[in-house]
Design a protein around this motif. Sequence first.
Motif, mmCIF file in Angstrom:
data_model
loop_
_atom_site.group_PDB
_atom_site.id
_atom_site.type_symbol
_atom_site.label_atom_id
_atom_site.label_comp_id
_atom_site.label_asym_id
_atom_site.label_seq_id
_atom_site.Cartn_x
_atom_site.Cartn_y
_atom_site.Cartn_z
ATOM 1 N N ALA A 159 2.192 2.758 8.376
ATOM 2 C CA ALA A 159 2.917 2.353 7.172
ATOM 3 C C ALA A 159 3.825 3.469 6.662
ATOM 4 O O ALA A 159 3.632 4.652 6.932
ATOM 5 C CB ALA A 159 1.934 1.948 6.081
ATOM 6 N N ASP A 160 4.843 3.054 5.882
ATOM 7 C CA ASP A 160 5.763 4.006 5.264
ATOM 8 C C ASP A 160 5.084 4.744 4.113
ATOM 9 O O ASP A 160 5.272 5.943 3.929
ATOM 10 C CB ASP A 160 6.991 3.272 4.708
ATOM 11 N N ALA A 161 4.349 4.005 3.314
ATOM 12 C CA ALA A 161 3.685 4.577 2.143
ATOM 13 C C ALA A 161 2.479 3.711 1.829
ATOM 14 O O ALA A 161 2.543 2.497 1.971
ATOM 15 C CB ALA A 161 4.637 4.587 0.947
ATOM 16 N N ASP A 162 1.393 4.313 1.395
ATOM 17 C CA ASP A 162 0.112 3.632 1.196
ATOM 18 C C ASP A 162 -0.115 2.670 2.358
ATOM 19 O O ASP A 162 -0.184 3.102 3.493
ATOM 20 C CB ASP A 162 0.015 2.982 -0.200
ATOM 21 N N ALA A 163 -0.204 1.355 2.120
ATOM 22 C CA ALA A 163 -0.409 0.425 3.238
ATOM 23 C C ALA A 163 0.837 -0.372 3.563
ATOM 24 O O ALA A 163 0.796 -1.287 4.384
ATOM 25 C CB ALA A 163 -1.547 -0.538 2.904
ATOM 26 N N ARG A 164 1.966 -0.034 2.931
ATOM 27 C CA ARG A 164 3.141 -0.899 3.008
ATOM 28 C C ARG A 164 4.187 -0.442 4.015
ATOM 29 O O ARG A 164 4.483 0.744 4.137
ATOM 30 C CB ARG A 164 3.795 -0.998 1.624
ATOM 31 N N GLY B 111 4.032 -10.184 2.808
ATOM 32 C CA GLY B 111 4.391 -10.407 1.410
ATOM 33 C C GLY B 111 4.045 -9.190 0.582
ATOM 34 O O GLY B 111 2.928 -8.665 0.677
ATOM 35 N N GLY B 112 4.997 -8.736 -0.221
ATOM 36 C CA GLY B 112 4.824 -7.483 -0.930
ATOM 37 C C GLY B 112 4.445 -7.592 -2.386
ATOM 38 O O GLY B 112 4.470 -6.599 -3.107
ATOM 39 N N GLY B 113 4.075 -8.788 -2.868
ATOM 40 C CA GLY B 113 3.794 -8.982 -4.283
ATOM 41 C C GLY B 113 2.346 -8.740 -4.655
ATOM 42 O O GLY B 113 1.550 -8.175 -3.884
ATOM 43 N N ASP B 114 2.002 -9.195 -5.871
ATOM 44 C CA ASP B 114 0.649 -8.974 -6.388
ATOM 45 C C ASP B 114 -0.420 -9.682 -5.568
ATOM 46 O O ASP B 114 -1.518 -9.158 -5.387
ATOM 47 C CB ASP B 114 0.568 -9.442 -7.844
ATOM 48 N N ASP C 271 -5.580 -9.236 14.031
ATOM 49 C CA ASP C 271 -6.615 -10.250 14.259
ATOM 50 C C ASP C 271 -6.657 -11.267 13.124
ATOM 51 O O ASP C 271 -7.231 -12.350 13.266
ATOM 52 C CB ASP C 271 -7.997 -9.592 14.356
ATOM 53 N N LEU C 272 -6.097 -10.867 11.972
ATOM 54 C CA LEU C 272 -6.060 -11.734 10.796
ATOM 55 C C LEU C 272 -4.744 -11.479 10.077
ATOM 56 O O LEU C 272 -4.435 -10.341 9.721
ATOM 57 C CB LEU C 272 -7.240 -11.434 9.862
ATOM 58 N N VAL C 273 -3.965 -12.525 9.892
ATOM 59 C CA VAL C 273 -2.678 -12.431 9.197
ATOM 60 C C VAL C 273 -2.752 -13.273 7.932
ATOM 61 O O VAL C 273 -3.115 -14.460 7.987
ATOM 62 C CB VAL C 273 -1.510 -12.916 10.077
ATOM 63 N N LEU C 274 -2.431 -12.653 6.804
ATOM 64 C CA LEU C 274 -2.500 -13.333 5.514
ATOM 65 C C LEU C 274 -1.088 -13.505 4.972
ATOM 66 O O LEU C 274 -0.356 -12.529 4.788
ATOM 67 C CB LEU C 274 -3.353 -12.517 4.536
ATOM 68 N N LEU C 275 -0.687 -14.738 4.720
ATOM 69 C CA LEU C 275 0.654 -15.050 4.230
ATOM 70 C C LEU C 275 0.622 -15.098 2.708
ATOM 71 O O LEU C 275 -0.012 -15.969 2.111
ATOM 72 C CB LEU C 275 1.139 -16.381 4.794
ATOM 73 N N ALA C 276 1.284 -14.135 2.085
ATOM 74 C CA ALA C 276 1.333 -14.033 0.619
ATOM 75 C C ALA C 276 2.793 -14.077 0.189
ATOM 76 O O ALA C 276 3.355 -13.085 -0.263
ATOM 77 C CB ALA C 276 0.647 -12.749 0.156
ATOM 78 N N LEU C 277 3.403 -15.230 0.344
ATOM 79 C CA LEU C 277 4.846 -15.390 0.175
ATOM 80 C C LEU C 277 5.219 -16.103 -1.126
ATOM 81 O O LEU C 277 6.373 -16.483 -1.310
ATOM 82 C CB LEU C 277 5.422 -16.165 1.370
#
Length: 495
Positions: A354-359, A289-292, A401-407
Amino acid sequence: MADPKGFMTTPRRDWPRRPVEERVRDWHEVYVPGALLPIIGKQADRCMDCGIPFCHDACPLGNLIPEWNDLVSRDDWRAAADRLHATNNFPEFTGRLCPAPCEAGCVLAINQPAVTIKNVEVAIADKAWESGFAPPQPPDRLSGRTVAVVGSGPAGLAAAQQLTRAGHTVAVYEKDDRLGGLMRYGIPEFKMEKRHLDRRLEQMRAEGTKFRTSTAVGRDVGAAELRSRYDAVVVATGATAWRELAVPGRELAGVVQAMEYLPLANRVREGDLETSPMSAAGRHVVIVGGGDTGADCLGTAVREGAASVTQLDIYARPGADRDEEIEPWPTYPKIYRMSAAHEEARDLRTAPAADADARLFAASTLRFEGDAAGRVRSLHLVEVDTARSPLPGSERTLPADLVLLALGFSGPDRGDGLIDQLGLAMEPRGTITRDASFATNVPGVFAAGDAARGQSLIVWAIAEGRAVAAAVDNYLTGNSQLPAPIGPYDRPMAV
């Protein structure tokens, strides 16, 4: 307009951030303390006092931005604080958390960097507290009418404060043990220290607002009982029903929702826990998820000491400048923005792939794979085109090891029974139905904020709270002098 040439002679300067290596070692706000006031007067001078200030329309609160810019440039902080609080109950929140659609609507932004409206706002708010310009405002007399507000997020708190100041007896019900909603347990401390929230809550208590924490309406208190005890009820529970990701491996341990992860980190800061049971320390973290909310997870994971952190955004990387054909001024453009968390990830190289920063942009999750113990160990993704169709040969694997869903969120959570017990009508998209006066299908019950609007910005939540307060005041007394900055069907400026 204190300096008619200010916008031509003074370049934009933002509140400087502390060095990355320093700030990731603590949880304090990312900005340099005391560095804003020396520059903010000149930045306020850049405001052109436009004949038609589009910043007013870009902000749902209708903030009187040119007026308080002029007052700040003249060093009249008391008058500036009065102007600011005339339209915004909680400017110290919006000045830190709002993405500033007002700046996208700044007339100067047509061909120059916008006025630093958000920085001026937070400077006024902080100065008001330091100088005693934000005293409690208890009502002169009580109306004899009672209102229950369910939910203590920005919409519920704004509604409660407005109705209390109008003379009604207001009780706010919050299911968590502390007040603030997502501002308390969702927003990390490095974006807004909770002392700002606590200070405003103390003001509200001094004005007469009552608070009932650890009380889930529908479970701890029956919704019908609550309705019978109060003359009106405002449902402002937020949109907390998170969206899911239906891919193979979702059931693996270590694949969790962002709003399961962030509250635990905040509880560590509150002193409830020594360490979070979901801590990212030493783990390879992937945020979907790419949001805030994803950025909040990113900054939190970095501070917890993750081995690596990568954030996946299904959209292509936006450009650095506004696309005038698709998103013309004064709409809020989708451009490449560097949050404090992304700056930290870039400088610390938390995501080498990543492409840029962490994204990773234009990235879609295919599946998760785990070990024999049923714990997630990797995430498989694929690059997609603008139609979200997979591009052949672009599949790749990330350690996880840890996946966070921010959808994001689809509407209010119905688990407590509040909505069903009251019999509230719902929209097909999962939000509460209401009419032009914020009223639901149940007499005396009103709905405000994300629970009815859907997931939105903090500035819209405060505007909703102010507007629903005017509607409730009118319902209880037959008229209202309270401001109603928006209607329930208003939406942000768009093409």
